[in-house]
Write a protein that holds these residues in place. Structure first.
Motif, mmCIF file in Angstrom:
data_model
loop_
_atom_site.group_PDB
_atom_site.id
_atom_site.type_symbol
_atom_site.label_atom_id
_atom_site.label_comp_id
_atom_site.label_asym_id
_atom_site.label_seq_id
_atom_site.Cartn_x
_atom_site.Cartn_y
_atom_site.Cartn_z
ATOM 1 N N PRO A 1 0.632 -0.920 0.530
ATOM 2 C CA PRO A 1 0.112 -0.421 0.131
ATOM 3 C C PRO A 1 1.095 0.819 0.410
ATOM 4 O O PRO A 1 0.434 2.337 -0.847
ATOM 5 N N GLY A 2 2.139 1.809 0.564
ATOM 6 C CA GLY A 2 3.161 2.721 0.877
ATOM 7 C C GLY A 2 3.766 3.033 -0.353
ATOM 8 O O GLY A 2 4.327 4.035 -0.460
ATOM 9 N N GLU A 3 3.430 2.151 -1.948
ATOM 10 C CA GLU A 3 4.198 1.676 -3.106
ATOM 11 C C GLU A 3 3.380 2.642 -4.392
ATOM 12 O O GLU A 3 3.532 2.504 -5.235
ATOM 13 N N ILE A 4 1.809 2.291 -4.173
ATOM 14 C CA ILE A 4 1.286 2.304 -4.740
ATOM 15 C C ILE A 4 1.616 3.688 -5.419
ATOM 16 O O ILE A 4 1.049 3.920 -7.119
ATOM 17 N N PHE A 5 1.255 4.484 -5.373
ATOM 18 C CA PHE A 5 1.847 5.982 -5.864
ATOM 19 C C PHE A 5 3.100 6.387 -7.085
ATOM 20 O O PHE A 5 3.349 7.133 -7.587
ATOM 21 N N THR A 6 3.987 5.300 -6.465
ATOM 22 C CA THR A 6 4.613 5.193 -7.197
ATOM 23 C C THR A 6 4.695 4.284 -7.902
ATOM 24 O O THR A 6 6.050 4.029 -8.893
ATOM 25 N N ASN A 7 4.017 3.348 -8.529
ATOM 26 C CA ASN A 7 4.178 2.218 -9.905
ATOM 27 C C ASN A 7 2.665 3.189 -10.174
ATOM 28 O O ASN A 7 1.966 3.860 -10.681
ATOM 29 N N TRP A 8 4.059 2.999 -11.934
ATOM 30 C CA TRP A 8 3.115 3.914 -12.760
ATOM 31 C C TRP A 8 2.173 3.039 -13.712
ATOM 32 O O TRP A 8 0.856 3.973 -14.628
ATOM 33 N N HIS A 9 1.359 1.822 -12.818
ATOM 34 C CA HIS A 9 -0.296 1.434 -13.488
ATOM 35 C C HIS A 9 -1.162 2.698 -13.104
ATOM 36 O O HIS A 9 -1.864 2.771 -13.174
ATOM 37 N N VAL A 10 -1.042 3.447 -11.821
ATOM 38 C CA VAL A 10 -2.179 4.633 -10.997
ATOM 39 C C VAL A 10 -2.262 5.101 -11.758
ATOM 40 O O VAL A 10 -2.713 5.958 -12.335
ATOM 41 N N TYR A 11 -0.920 6.075 -12.300
ATOM 42 C CA TYR A 11 -0.575 7.155 -13.405
ATOM 43 C C TYR A 11 -1.690 6.835 -15.273
ATOM 44 O O TYR A 11 -1.909 7.587 -15.571
ATOM 45 N N ALA A 12 -0.832 5.956 -15.253
ATOM 46 C CA ALA A 12 -1.572 5.245 -16.789
ATOM 47 C C ALA A 12 -3.182 5.103 -16.294
ATOM 48 O O ALA A 12 -3.703 5.347 -17.566
ATOM 49 N N LEU A 13 -3.542 4.955 -15.085
ATOM 50 C CA LEU A 13 -5.128 4.392 -15.285
ATOM 51 C C LEU A 13 -5.620 5.776 -15.298
ATOM 52 O O LEU A 13 -6.635 5.673 -15.638
ATOM 53 N N VAL A 14 -5.179 7.056 -14.446
ATOM 54 C CA VAL A 14 -5.756 8.062 -14.756
ATOM 55 C C VAL A 14 -6.042 9.064 -15.656
ATOM 56 O O VAL A 14 -6.560 9.209 -16.491
ATOM 57 N N LEU A 15 -4.677 8.114 -16.606
ATOM 58 C CA LEU A 15 -4.922 9.348 -18.560
ATOM 59 C C LEU A 15 -5.767 8.254 -18.780
ATOM 60 O O LEU A 15 -6.722 9.005 -19.935
ATOM 61 N N VAL A 16 -5.659 6.867 -19.071
ATOM 62 C CA VAL A 16 -6.930 6.066 -19.352
ATOM 63 C C VAL A 16 -7.863 6.234 -19.146
ATOM 64 O O VAL A 16 -9.172 6.483 -19.985
ATOM 65 N N GLY A 17 -8.194 5.885 -17.978
ATOM 66 C CA GLY A 17 -9.881 6.824 -17.463
ATOM 67 C C GLY A 17 -10.107 7.730 -17.650
ATOM 68 O O GLY A 17 -11.698 8.157 -18.221
ATOM 69 N N GLY A 18 -9.377 8.664 -17.545
ATOM 70 C CA GLY A 18 -9.869 10.328 -18.138
ATOM 71 C C GLY A 18 -9.979 10.374 -19.534
ATOM 72 O O GLY A 18 -10.858 10.649 -19.773
ATOM 73 N N THR A 19 -9.212 9.581 -20.502
ATOM 74 C CA THR A 19 -9.808 10.651 -21.963
ATOM 75 C C THR A 19 -11.085 9.293 -22.343
ATOM 76 O O THR A 19 -12.045 10.023 -22.846
ATOM 77 N N ALA A 20 -10.760 8.182 -21.304
ATOM 78 C CA ALA A 20 -12.355 7.535 -21.808
ATOM 79 C C ALA A 20 -13.707 7.782 -21.080
ATOM 80 O O ALA A 20 -14.412 7.747 -22.097
ATOM 81 N N LEU A 21 -13.269 8.599 -19.734
ATOM 82 C CA LEU A 21 -14.653 8.937 -19.330
ATOM 83 C C LEU A 21 -15.020 10.551 -20.307
ATOM 84 O O LEU A 21 -16.274 11.104 -21.117
ATOM 85 N N THR A 22 -13.806 11.433 -20.365
ATOM 86 C CA THR A 22 -14.110 12.466 -21.537
ATOM 87 C C THR A 22 -14.400 11.695 -22.795
ATOM 88 O O THR A 22 -16.039 12.124 -24.003
ATOM 89 N N LEU A 23 -14.126 11.496 -23.848
ATOM 90 C CA LEU A 23 -15.100 10.377 -24.199
ATOM 91 C C LEU A 23 -16.544 9.772 -24.586
ATOM 92 O O LEU A 23 -17.274 9.662 -25.026
ATOM 93 N N ASN A 24 -16.455 9.278 -23.555
ATOM 94 C CA ASN A 24 -17.906 8.662 -23.095
ATOM 95 C C ASN A 24 -18.748 10.071 -22.846
ATOM 96 O O ASN A 24 -20.248 9.554 -23.649
ATOM 97 N N GLN A 25 -18.417 11.207 -22.852
ATOM 98 C CA GLN A 25 -19.754 12.271 -22.292
ATOM 99 C C GLN A 25 -19.998 12.625 -24.046
ATOM 100 O O GLN A 25 -21.129 13.033 -24.337
ATOM 101 N N ASN A 26 -18.743 12.612 -24.342
ATOM 102 C CA ASN A 26 -18.928 13.323 -26.314
ATOM 103 C C ASN A 26 -20.238 11.994 -26.908
ATOM 104 O O ASN A 26 -20.459 12.684 -27.679
ATOM 105 N N ALA A 27 -19.838 11.147 -26.625
ATOM 106 C CA ALA A 27 -20.262 9.987 -27.428
ATOM 107 C C ALA A 27 -22.088 9.849 -27.087
ATOM 108 O O ALA A 27 -22.679 9.973 -27.979
ATOM 109 N N PHE A 28 -22.363 10.281 -25.711
ATOM 110 C CA PHE A 28 -24.077 10.429 -24.988
ATOM 111 C C PHE A 28 -24.467 11.461 -25.818
ATOM 112 O O PHE A 28 -25.592 11.285 -25.633
ATOM 113 N N GLN A 29 -23.715 12.531 -26.129
ATOM 114 C CA GLN A 29 -24.385 13.881 -27.187
ATOM 115 C C GLN A 29 -24.731 13.947 -28.901
ATOM 116 O O GLN A 29 -25.235 14.348 -29.189
#
Length: 280
Positions: free
Chosen positions: A191-219
């Motif tokens: 748990p202490g090393e979770i924020f030094t793991n690249w997977h977390v930051y990749a998740l933020v990038l991929v998830g944020g892009t997906a969320l933006t596209l999702n809202q565009n798709a709903f329009q």
């Protein structure tokens, strides 16, 4: 453990269905924007309806993460497609109309196809963390397909545009789910090393892009077009990522291969039909 994963996956699907309908209703009230326009998210943050939807989305994400802790990616992700059965009637109820028969046929084809594929393939668990080369392969494949979808969406409109953005969103959600699975596996042990793991930051990038596209798709009008693509591509993409990155195994040999191909064809037909959905 599979029973717990299934229960959590179904509960997650219900929250995602509510979230999708509320977010779609809010997005349709905003003026149309260009693809991947983050300003749409900023405007939606001021809409109470969208905030309610995002809260349901957050609950769904937590339940999905817990389900992935107890079950394989290829088991949990396909359960999310059950949210389609809830979202289409819920949208119709909010708009005070009956669900269009074509929408229901699209959903039926997609769900039957996905269910048939899973029964034929019988996915089984693999490793808890993919190798770096596997992640690179997944990134290149998903990135290429998403880019193609965005180029097509840029030149189209209405349901077809929503469908293309939905496909791109579904692929990104599948990749995000794979990253969530990796992060959730590491959390109890490191748990202490979770924020030094690249997977977390990749998740933020991929998830944020997906969320933006999702809202565009709903329009783009009716929810059936983008949501069918998202609901099918998310789990189907999750199965493929599970096989190629997490080394999860499928039983596609002999008659199972034939039925698996027929099931995939049913999903493709359902997605193709979604570009002409008529519910308003």
């Amino acid at each position: 453990m599979n029973g717990i994963a299934i229960a959590l996956g179904l509960a997650s699907a219900a929250f995602f269905a509510v979230s999708s309908v509320l977010e779609q209703q809010a997005a349709k009230r905003e003026r149309p924007t260009r693809t991947i326009d983050p300003r749409l998210l900023i405007r939606l943050l001021h809409r109470r309806l969208w905030l309610f939807g995002s809260t349901a989305d957050a609950f769904g994400t937590v339940l999905q993460a817990l389900a992935l802790r107890f079950g394989a990616l290829a088991l949990v992700e396909p359960l999310l497609v059950s949210g389609l059965f809830m979202a289409i009637p819920l949208e119709a109820a909010i708009e005070r109309r009956r669900p269009h028969r074509r929408d229901l046929l699209v959903v039926l084809l997609g769900v039957v196809g996905l269910t048939g594929f899973l029964l034929a393939a019988n996915p089984r668990g693999g490793v808890t963390e993919p190798k770096t080369l596997a992640w690179i392969g997944v990134t290149v494949a998903v990135g290429t397909l998403v880019t193609i979808c965005l180029l097509v969406a840029w030149r189209t409109q209405d349901a077809t545009r929503g469908l293309m953005l939905g496909i791109a969103t579904g692929l990104l959600y599948a990749m995000a789910a794979a990253l969530v699975k990796t992060v959730i596996e590491k959390l109890p042990e490191q748990p202490g090393e979770i924020f030094t793991n690249w997977h977390v930051y990749a998740l933020v990038l991929v998830g944020g892009t997906a969320l933006t596209l999702n809202q565009n798709a709903f329009q783009g009008g009716p929810i059936a077009a983008p949501l069918t693509a998202i609901a099918l591509l998310d789990p189907f993409g999750g199965v493929l990522i599970g096989v190629f990155a997490f080394e999860e195994r499928l039983s596609l040999e002999g008659p199972r291969l034939f039925f698996g191909l027929v099931a995939v064809a049913a999903m493709v037909i359902g997605i193709w039909m979604a570009r002409r959905t008529q519910s308003r």
